[in-house]
Design a protein around this motif. Structure first.
Motif, PDB file in Angstrom:
ATOM      1  N   HIS A 250      56.963 -63.602 -24.557  1.00  0.00           N
ATOM      2  CA  HIS A 250      56.866 -63.418 -23.155  1.00  0.00           C
ATOM      3  C   HIS A 250      58.167 -64.216 -22.814  1.00  0.00           C
ATOM      4  O   HIS A 250      58.130 -65.055 -21.914  1.00  0.00           O
ATOM      5  N   GLY A 251      59.606 -63.743 -23.499  1.00  0.00           N
ATOM      6  CA  GLY A 251      60.837 -64.478 -22.974  1.00  0.00           C
ATOM      7  C   GLY A 251      60.885 -66.051 -23.138  1.00  0.00           C
ATOM      8  O   GLY A 251      60.620 -66.946 -22.047  1.00  0.00           O
ATOM      9  N   ALA A 252      60.993 -66.089 -24.400  1.00  0.00           N
ATOM     10  CA  ALA A 252      60.816 -67.644 -25.041  1.00  0.00           C
ATOM     11  C   ALA A 252      61.987 -68.297 -24.910  1.00  0.00           C
ATOM     12  O   ALA A 252      62.019 -69.613 -25.103  1.00  0.00           O
ATOM     13  N   ASP A 253      63.164 -67.858 -24.550  1.00  0.00           N
ATOM     14  CA  ASP A 253      64.244 -68.447 -24.959  1.00  0.00           C
ATOM     15  C   ASP A 253      64.573 -69.955 -24.223  1.00  0.00           C
ATOM     16  O   ASP A 253      64.857 -70.903 -24.722  1.00  0.00           O
ATOM     17  N   ALA A 254      64.150 -69.859 -22.755  1.00  0.00           N
ATOM     18  CA  ALA A 254      64.233 -71.397 -22.264  1.00  0.00           C
ATOM     19  C   ALA A 254      63.261 -72.327 -22.931  1.00  0.00           C
ATOM     20  O   ALA A 254      63.732 -73.231 -23.044  1.00  0.00           O
ATOM     21  N   ALA A 255      62.281 -71.951 -23.073  1.00  0.00           N
ATOM     22  CA  ALA A 255      61.085 -72.783 -23.846  1.00  0.00           C
ATOM     23  C   ALA A 255      61.848 -73.274 -25.281  1.00  0.00           C
ATOM     24  O   ALA A 255      61.731 -74.331 -25.622  1.00  0.00           O
ATOM     25  N   LEU A 256      62.239 -72.461 -25.857  1.00  0.00           N
ATOM     26  CA  LEU A 256      62.915 -72.708 -27.386  1.00  0.00           C
ATOM     27  C   LEU A 256      64.177 -73.584 -27.202  1.00  0.00           C
ATOM     28  O   LEU A 256      64.249 -74.616 -27.690  1.00  0.00           O
ATOM     29  N   LEU A 257      64.898 -73.339 -26.229  1.00  0.00           N
ATOM     30  CA  LEU A 257      66.141 -74.203 -26.059  1.00  0.00           C
ATOM     31  C   LEU A 257      65.519 -75.560 -25.532  1.00  0.00           C
ATOM     32  O   LEU A 257      66.178 -76.722 -26.176  1.00  0.00           O
ATOM     33  N   PHE A 258      64.587 -75.738 -24.544  1.00  0.00           N
ATOM     34  CA  PHE A 258      64.157 -76.990 -24.203  1.00  0.00           C
ATOM     35  C   PHE A 258      63.440 -77.499 -25.375  1.00  0.00           C
ATOM     36  O   PHE A 258      63.898 -79.171 -25.607  1.00  0.00           O
ATOM     37  N   HIS A 259      62.555 -77.128 -26.513  1.00  0.00           N
ATOM     38  CA  HIS A 259      62.200 -77.808 -27.537  1.00  0.00           C
ATOM     39  C   HIS A 259      63.356 -78.165 -28.544  1.00  0.00           C
ATOM     40  O   HIS A 259      63.337 -79.239 -28.998  1.00  0.00           O
TER      41      HIS A 259
END
Length: 196
Positions: free
Chosen positions: A126-135
């Protein structure tokens, strides 16, 4: 405009449930029984308040817990000791305002006194780029992927080494000082005072 992180109170569980179920596709929906189970069993169940309003919550479990998440079980099968973030939810109007960073700082402060690693997952479908970058900005790295069979969602399994743990363990063992900021493990529901 400050962010306050504190333990959830029983009368707030309905608000936590509503916040979770309005979070969108990146968070699995819950029911009242599951929120109650978090309240009764989670080692870490805290909310964030901003301007006096609930802005989010975070639920975490130690690796020796009997938590019923397949992602938690994935980590248990591979790592002997870790603190697992089951879910973090930030209200949509509060995203990008530092609530997530405040939660992770608080959770890490708690975990690094007790566990050598911190674990979590990010849903990839579900569009994980922002969450992956955050982590990634917090030092998490992918250690595998897991597909959750009950919902057919693929997750990136993330792990972070907690560098202070070794020193704390060597210096204090299991006897952490009794000071408020240490945030001792939540007491079981039966041991909590009524009305908290």
């Amino acid at each position: 405009m400050s962010i306050v992180i504190r333990d959830v109170r029983e009368h707030e569980l309905d608000s936590v449930l509503a916040l979770n179920n309005n979070a969108g596709l990146a968070i699995l929906p819950l029911d009242a029984a599951k929120i109650r189970r978090f309240y009764e069993t989670a080692e870490y169940f805290r909310i964030a308040e901003r301007d006096g309003n609930m802005a989010g919550f975070l639920v975490g479990y130690g690796s020796d817990s009997e938590h019923d998440s397949c992602n938690f079980a994935w980590f248990q099968q591979r790592y002997p000791s870790f603190f697992y973030i089951d879910r973090i939810v930030v209200a949509s109007r509060r995203r990008g305002g530092g609530v997530g960073r405040a939660f992770y700082a608080d959770a890490q402060s708690y975990a690094e006194l007790r566990y050598p690693q911190m674990a979590c997952e990010v849903f990839l479908d579900h569009g994980a780029d922002a969450a992956l970058l955050f982590h990634g900005s917090f030092g998490f790295r992918e250690v595998g992927q897991n597909t959750m069979p009950e919902v057919d969602v693929r997750a990136s399994m993330l792990l972070k080494d907690l560098c202070s743990y070794g020193w704390v363990k060597e210096t204090y063992g299991e006897n952490l000082p009794d000071v408020p900021w240490v945030g001792h493990t939540r007491r079981p529901l039966a041991a909590r005072p009524t009305g908290t």
